[in-house]
Design a protein around this motif. Structure first.
Motif, PDB file in Angstrom:
ATOM      1  N   GLY A 184      65.920 -66.900  52.335  1.00  0.00           N
ATOM      2  CA  GLY A 184      66.204 -67.563  51.677  1.00  0.00           C
ATOM      3  C   GLY A 184      65.889 -68.102  50.256  1.00  0.00           C
ATOM      4  N   GLY A 185      65.163 -66.989  49.702  1.00  0.00           N
ATOM      5  CA  GLY A 185      64.864 -67.399  48.493  1.00  0.00           C
ATOM      6  C   GLY A 185      65.957 -66.202  47.314  1.00  0.00           C
ATOM      7  N   GLU A 186      65.521 -66.695  46.403  1.00  0.00           N
ATOM      8  CA  GLU A 186      66.986 -66.016  45.174  1.00  0.00           C
ATOM      9  C   GLU A 186      66.306 -64.741  44.709  1.00  0.00           C
ATOM     10  N   VAL A 187      67.015 -64.071  44.363  1.00  0.00           N
ATOM     11  CA  VAL A 187      66.361 -62.505  43.497  1.00  0.00           C
ATOM     12  C   VAL A 187      67.679 -61.767  43.188  1.00  0.00           C
ATOM     13  N   GLY A 208      80.436 -68.403  48.638  1.00  0.00           N
ATOM     14  CA  GLY A 208      80.744 -67.627  47.582  1.00  0.00           C
ATOM     15  C   GLY A 208      79.223 -67.970  46.951  1.00  0.00           C
ATOM     16  N   ARG A 209      78.247 -67.711  47.854  1.00  0.00           N
ATOM     17  CA  ARG A 209      76.786 -67.054  46.387  1.00  0.00           C
ATOM     18  C   ARG A 209      76.713 -65.197  47.446  1.00  0.00           C
ATOM     19  N   LEU A 210      76.040 -64.334  47.091  1.00  0.00           N
ATOM     20  CA  LEU A 210      75.998 -62.773  47.627  1.00  0.00           C
ATOM     21  C   LEU A 210      74.614 -63.686  48.299  1.00  0.00           C
ATOM     22  N   HIS A 211      74.610 -62.604  49.244  1.00  0.00           N
ATOM     23  CA  HIS A 211      73.582 -62.640  49.987  1.00  0.00           C
ATOM     24  C   HIS A 211      73.330 -61.242  50.611  1.00  0.00           C
ATOM     25  N   ILE A 212      72.190 -61.114  50.833  1.00  0.00           N
ATOM     26  CA  ILE A 212      71.510 -59.152  50.668  1.00  0.00           C
ATOM     27  C   ILE A 212      70.310 -59.079  51.734  1.00  0.00           C
ATOM     28  N   ASP A 213      70.211 -57.967  52.186  1.00  0.00           N
ATOM     29  CA  ASP A 213      69.872 -57.301  53.598  1.00  0.00           C
ATOM     30  C   ASP A 213      68.759 -56.415  53.370  1.00  0.00           C
ATOM     31  N   SER A 214      67.488 -56.185  53.503  1.00  0.00           N
ATOM     32  CA  SER A 214      67.320 -54.939  53.224  1.00  0.00           C
ATOM     33  C   SER A 214      67.786 -53.557  54.238  1.00  0.00           C
ATOM     34  N   VAL A 215      67.735 -52.430  53.801  1.00  0.00           N
ATOM     35  CA  VAL A 215      67.930 -51.452  54.524  1.00  0.00           C
ATOM     36  C   VAL A 215      66.371 -51.078  55.393  1.00  0.00           C
ATOM     37  N   ARG A 216      65.907 -51.990  54.655  1.00  0.00           N
ATOM     38  CA  ARG A 216      64.167 -51.332  55.375  1.00  0.00           C
ATOM     39  C   ARG A 216      63.899 -49.744  54.796  1.00  0.00           C
ATOM     40  N   SER A 217      63.842 -48.937  54.586  1.00  0.00           N
ATOM     41  CA  SER A 217      63.547 -47.768  54.431  1.00  0.00           C
ATOM     42  C   SER A 217      63.631 -47.737  53.453  1.00  0.00           C
ATOM     43  N   GLN A 218      62.473 -48.326  52.401  1.00  0.00           N
ATOM     44  CA  GLN A 218      62.133 -48.042  50.705  1.00  0.00           C
ATOM     45  C   GLN A 218      61.334 -46.660  49.923  1.00  0.00           C
ATOM     46  N   GLY A 219      61.547 -45.979  51.115  1.00  0.00           N
ATOM     47  CA  GLY A 219      60.401 -44.548  50.768  1.00  0.00           C
ATOM     48  C   GLY A 219      61.120 -43.611  49.883  1.00  0.00           C
ATOM     49  N   SER A 220      61.126 -42.942  48.700  1.00  0.00           N
ATOM     50  CA  SER A 220      61.438 -42.902  48.310  1.00  0.00           C
ATOM     51  C   SER A 220      62.571 -41.490  47.993  1.00  0.00           C
ATOM     52  N   ILE A 254      70.942 -64.159  47.280  1.00  0.00           N
ATOM     53  CA  ILE A 254      70.263 -65.124  48.355  1.00  0.00           C
ATOM     54  C   ILE A 254      69.884 -63.939  49.301  1.00  0.00           C
ATOM     55  N   ALA A 255      68.601 -63.688  49.579  1.00  0.00           N
ATOM     56  CA  ALA A 255      67.598 -62.883  50.588  1.00  0.00           C
ATOM     57  C   ALA A 255      68.014 -63.628  51.757  1.00  0.00           C
ATOM     58  N   ASP A 256      68.953 -62.918  52.932  1.00  0.00           N
ATOM     59  CA  ASP A 256      69.178 -63.041  54.605  1.00  0.00           C
ATOM     60  C   ASP A 256      67.603 -62.255  55.582  1.00  0.00           C
ATOM     61  N   SER A 257      67.048 -61.683  54.866  1.00  0.00           N
ATOM     62  CA  SER A 257      65.924 -60.799  55.854  1.00  0.00           C
ATOM     63  C   SER A 257      64.742 -61.480  53.878  1.00  0.00           C
ATOM     64  N   ALA A 258      63.747 -60.768  54.406  1.00  0.00           N
ATOM     65  CA  ALA A 258      62.654 -61.409  53.691  1.00  0.00           C
ATOM     66  C   ALA A 258      62.081 -59.564  52.735  1.00  0.00           C
ATOM     67  N   LEU A 259      61.581 -59.958  51.800  1.00  0.00           N
ATOM     68  CA  LEU A 259      61.415 -58.549  50.579  1.00  0.00           C
ATOM     69  C   LEU A 259      59.863 -58.107  50.868  1.00  0.00           C
ATOM     70  N   PRO A 260      59.198 -57.510  51.833  1.00  0.00           N
ATOM     71  CA  PRO A 260      58.008 -57.506  51.193  1.00  0.00           C
ATOM     72  C   PRO A 260      57.581 -56.371  50.497  1.00  0.00           C
ATOM     73  N   ARG A 261      56.680 -56.643  49.617  1.00  0.00           N
ATOM     74  CA  ARG A 261      55.937 -55.676  48.552  1.00  0.00           C
ATOM     75  C   ARG A 261      54.231 -55.899  48.161  1.00  0.00           C
ATOM     76  N   SER A 262      53.365 -55.386  47.595  1.00  0.00           N
ATOM     77  CA  SER A 262      52.260 -55.470  47.427  1.00  0.00           C
ATOM     78  C   SER A 262      51.913 -55.073  45.763  1.00  0.00           C
ATOM     79  N   PRO A 263      51.334 -56.498  45.578  1.00  0.00           N
ATOM     80  CA  PRO A 263      51.363 -56.194  43.664  1.00  0.00           C
ATOM     81  C   PRO A 263      50.460 -55.058  43.315  1.00  0.00           C
ATOM     82  N   ASP A 264      51.536 -54.638  42.373  1.00  0.00           N
ATOM     83  CA  ASP A 264      51.058 -52.948  41.530  1.00  0.00           C
ATOM     84  C   ASP A 264      51.429 -52.390  40.619  1.00  0.00           C
ATOM     85  N   GLY A 265      51.632 -54.075  39.808  1.00  0.00           N
ATOM     86  CA  GLY A 265      51.326 -54.481  38.570  1.00  0.00           C
ATOM     87  C   GLY A 265      53.420 -53.559  38.151  1.00  0.00           C
TER      88      GLY A 265
END
Length: 241
Positions: free
Chosen positions: A231-234, A195-207, A169-180
């Protein structure tokens, strides 16, 4: 008792621009960090690491090091020099002495990747994993592509080659743009009272942003599109063994 020998994995990075001694950086130089990270990751996968360090941009020296590695190792992991169209000693040497496939994968990070076989003098075919140089790309490509093969070589059953993937379950949004591409976003995962696994983004996603990886213990698999709302599932790869 029947047992598999622990795989010996040669690890190396290339580039005159890499600095390992902590000295001040000059123009065009960067800190070497992938060797420390990959050394720990390979060892954690159950292999013995033969860390060959940083090899300068010298084709003759790199070819000698790679050929010597085939005589005492079961696999080779290189960092850097696999991007399409860029001249690099890794691509030049491996294209000449090994049977290689240079790939562009529809994932982010870790788009460039190379895999091939390099023969030893005794005829053994040693797998070579060419990881990209950006730290996070190197981390993701090792987890997705190199680690399962090393686990297979160590005798693990197919069910244990890959890490567990759990619907979280996403406790914070995981934004992205369509790129294939499928995006593998670094997240902090924990099981909560439901009992579910919940996730939070670390924000900085640069490679290139390796520091954020130290906070993450999972990779959220975000499909092509606009991302995942709160709240979405991923599907999430749990990086804790």
């Amino acid at each position: 008792v029947l047992a598999y020998p622990r795989a010996r994995v040669a690890l190396l990075s290339t580039g005159d621009e890499l600095v390992t001694d902590g000295s001040p950086l000059r123009i065009g130089q960067i800190r070497e960090s992938n060797l420390t990270m990959l050394d720990a990751m390979i060892a954690a996968s159950g292999c013995e690491v033969i860390n060959l360090g940083v090899i300068p941009d010298d084709e003759a020296q790199l070819e000698r090091v790679l050929k010597e590695a085939t005589e005492r190792c079961d696999a080779i992991v290189t960092s850097g020099g696999v991007s399409m169209g860029d001249y690099d000693v890794v691509k030049s040497v491996l294209s000449r002495i090994a049977e290689m496939r240079w790939m562009q994968l529809a994932i982010k990070p870790a788009k460039p990747f190379a895999f091939g076989l390099l023969k030893s003098t005794t005829g053994r075919e040693i797998p070579v994993f060419g990881l990209p140089g950006n730290p996070v790309s190197s981390l993701v490509s090792f987890e997705l592509l190199a680690r399962p093969t090393l686990r297979m070589m160590a005798g693990h059953a197919p069910a244990d080659w890959d890490r567990a993937t759990i619907l979280a379950i996403a406790d914070s949004a995981l934004p992205r743009s369509p790129d294939g591409k499928v995006h593998y976003q670094r997240v902090i995962a924990q099981f909560k009272e439901d009992g579910r696994l919940h996730i939070d983004s670390v924000r900085s996603q640069g490679s290139h942003q390796l520091a954020a990886s130290a906070l993450a213990n999972a990779l959220a698999i975000v499909p092509n599109g606009d991302g995942v709302a709160v709240g979405g599932e991923v599907p999430t790869i749990f990086l804790v063994s």
